[in-house]
Write an enzyme that holds these catalytic residues in place. Sequence first.
Site, short mmCIF file in Angstrom:
data_model
loop_
_atom_site.label_atom_id
_atom_site.label_comp_id
_atom_site.label_asym_id
_atom_site.label_seq_id
_atom_site.Cartn_x
_atom_site.Cartn_y
_atom_site.Cartn_z
N CYS A 1 0.81 -1.23 0.00
CA CYS A 1 0.00 0.00 0.00
C CYS A 1 0.84 1.27 0.00
O CYS A 1 0.33 2.36 -0.28
CB CYS A 1 -0.96 0.01 1.19
SG CYS A 1 -2.02 -1.42 1.24
N HIS B 1 -3.15 7.25 2.47
CA HIS B 1 -3.56 5.95 1.96
C HIS B 1 -4.96 5.66 2.52
O HIS B 1 -5.21 5.84 3.71
CB HIS B 1 -2.55 4.89 2.40
CG HIS B 1 -3.04 3.50 2.22
ND1 HIS B 1 -3.61 3.06 1.04
CD2 HIS B 1 -3.08 2.43 3.06
CE1 HIS B 1 -3.96 1.80 1.16
NE2 HIS B 1 -3.66 1.39 2.38
N ASN C 1 -10.12 -0.18 0.23
CA ASN C 1 -8.66 -0.04 0.20
C ASN C 1 -8.15 -0.56 -1.15
O ASN C 1 -8.28 -1.74 -1.44
CB ASN C 1 -8.08 -0.86 1.36
CG ASN C 1 -6.57 -0.76 1.48
OD1 ASN C 1 -5.89 -0.37 0.53
ND2 ASN C 1 -6.05 -1.13 2.63
O1 UT7 Z 1 -3.41 -1.17 3.93
C1 UT7 Z 1 -3.35 -1.99 5.07
C2 UT7 Z 1 -4.48 -2.93 5.07
N1 UT7 Z 1 -5.09 -3.27 6.31
C3 UT7 Z 1 -5.78 -2.45 7.10
O2 UT7 Z 1 -5.84 -1.27 6.95
C4 UT7 Z 1 -6.53 -3.09 8.23
C5 UT7 Z 1 -6.37 -2.40 9.54
N2 UT7 Z 1 -7.29 -2.92 10.52
C6 UT7 Z 1 -8.60 -2.56 10.53
O3 UT7 Z 1 -9.03 -1.78 9.71
C7 UT7 Z 1 -9.48 -3.15 11.61
O4 UT7 Z 1 -8.71 -3.87 12.53
C8 UT7 Z 1 -10.61 -4.09 11.04
C9 UT7 Z 1 -11.61 -3.23 10.26
C10 UT7 Z 1 -10.01 -5.13 10.14
C11 UT7 Z 1 -11.33 -4.74 12.18
O5 UT7 Z 1 -11.86 -3.78 13.07
P1 UT7 Z 1 -11.66 -3.94 14.65
O6 UT7 Z 1 -12.34 -2.82 15.29
O7 UT7 Z 1 -10.18 -4.09 14.89
O8 UT7 Z 1 -12.47 -5.27 14.93
P2 UT7 Z 1 -11.99 -6.59 15.68
O9 UT7 Z 1 -11.05 -7.34 14.80
O10 UT7 Z 1 -11.55 -6.24 17.07
O11 UT7 Z 1 -13.35 -7.35 15.78
C12 UT7 Z 1 -14.42 -6.92 16.62
C13 UT7 Z 1 -15.53 -7.92 16.49
C14 UT7 Z 1 -15.06 -9.36 16.70
O12 UT7 Z 1 -16.09 -10.04 17.36
P3 UT7 Z 1 -16.01 -10.32 18.95
O13 UT7 Z 1 -14.74 -11.10 19.15
O14 UT7 Z 1 -15.95 -8.95 19.59
O15 UT7 Z 1 -17.25 -11.07 19.23
C15 UT7 Z 1 -14.90 -9.89 15.29
O16 UT7 Z 1 -15.07 -11.28 15.22
O17 UT7 Z 1 -16.07 -7.87 15.16
C16 UT7 Z 1 -16.03 -9.18 14.59
N3 UT7 Z 1 -15.79 -9.04 13.13
C17 UT7 Z 1 -16.76 -8.80 12.25
N4 UT7 Z 1 -18.08 -8.65 12.39
C18 UT7 Z 1 -18.80 -8.38 11.29
C19 UT7 Z 1 -14.60 -9.09 12.48
N5 UT7 Z 1 -14.79 -8.89 11.15
C20 UT7 Z 1 -16.13 -8.71 11.00
C21 UT7 Z 1 -16.93 -8.44 9.87
N6 UT7 Z 1 -18.26 -8.28 10.07
N7 UT7 Z 1 -16.43 -8.31 8.63
#
Ligand code: UT7
Length: 328
Positions: free
Chosen positions: A113, A255, A285
């Site tokens: 990225c 980005h 993204n």
């Molecule tokens: O260019 C670089 C590319 N990568 C990035 O930019 C990614 C950077 N990271 C992020 O943007 C965030 O970490 C995410 C958007 C990927 C995830 O957001 P988060 O606030 O860190 O969520 P989390 O991983 O802590 O998940 C919170 C909850 C979990 O459930 P529990 O354990 O609280 O019950 C996940 O299982 O949300 C759940 N979850 C989802 N729910 C619905 C994870 N993915 C999803 C989904 N839809 N797609």
Amino acid sequence: MFRSRVAGVGSFLPEKVITNYDLEKMVETTHDWIVQRTGIERRHMVDENEGCSDMCVRAGNKALADAKMTVDQMDLLIVCTLTPDYKMPAVACIVQAKLGAKNIMSFDLNAACSGFVYGMFVADQFIKTGVYKNVMVIGAENLTRLLNYKDRDTCILFGDGAGCFIMSRAQENDPNYLMTVHAHAEGSLAELLWAKGGGTRYPFSQEMLDTGSHFMQMKGKEIFKNATRTMATACTEALNATNTRPEQIDWIVPHQANLRITEAVANQFDFPMDKIVSTVHETGNTSAASIPIAFDTAYRDGRIKRGQLILLTAFGAGLTSGSALLRF
Ligand code: UT7
């Protein structure tokens, strides 16, 4: 030593759109969750008969038209991508042929990225030293073909697209030029975001196809933390190198990964969100393509204007990061 300037800008988004509602039918997710956690509402997907090179050509031609230049004036073509058409040769060579460019040096640059900032850095060196006058820098990604549409951690985030800057030698008295550019990598963190299988270390196998290790895999929370840290550091580096205060900047074009990451970076500098270009709701993204797509969008809708001071910043797999400050 010479200076380089951005002489033309262009971008391309494929017509086909995947909404969050479409994704609700593929994985356990909701439109509201995706919007709240990322700001993404839709992303674009390249036509099944096309690929990375086709998007490059469209963005490249738009940038040439904006620069009022023709392809035969280009001295170098850099395609920043992690999703080239083929393993070999470089997609830049395919693009060179499709554009009808002359027999110029053409290569791919993979810094994930952060690729576009890396590409600008390389182009700037060739122009500064007088080796080349006009460089076409394209960021293009066909990420929808690298995604596992059974993995909700990744498939909701990414989309396809391309963007291009024509970078040219600036006249000595031109007030508009690339003032500084910085790039870094922290390879020890590479496993936070990678596509492990399908390269030469782990060549394709039936097991790989069964387990899906050739798709992109990501530790989202770790990436999030590192993204805010490295983008803020890279911004500070560009500001310090040019004695610039945040309030002097007209626009930050970061980005486009996640609106929350952008907000976190803005908070660190007390920078107003309405001076940050965000297209993530529309594109998701698009990795190396995201900065030039966002830049071109704001340029064409009249927000970004010639003469303005603009800060670009990126992070990505690798973990790479970077920044550039330019008077446009
Ligand atoms: O260019 C670089 C590319 N990568 C990035 O930019 C990614 C950077 N990271 C992020 O943007 C965030 O970490 C995410 C958007 C990927 C995830 O957001 P988060 O606030 O860190 O969520 P989390 O991983 O802590 O998940 C919170 C909850 C979990 O459930 P529990 O354990 O609280 O019950 C996940 O299982 O949300 C759940 N979850 C989802 N729910 C619905 C994870 N993915 C999803 C989904 N839809 N797609």
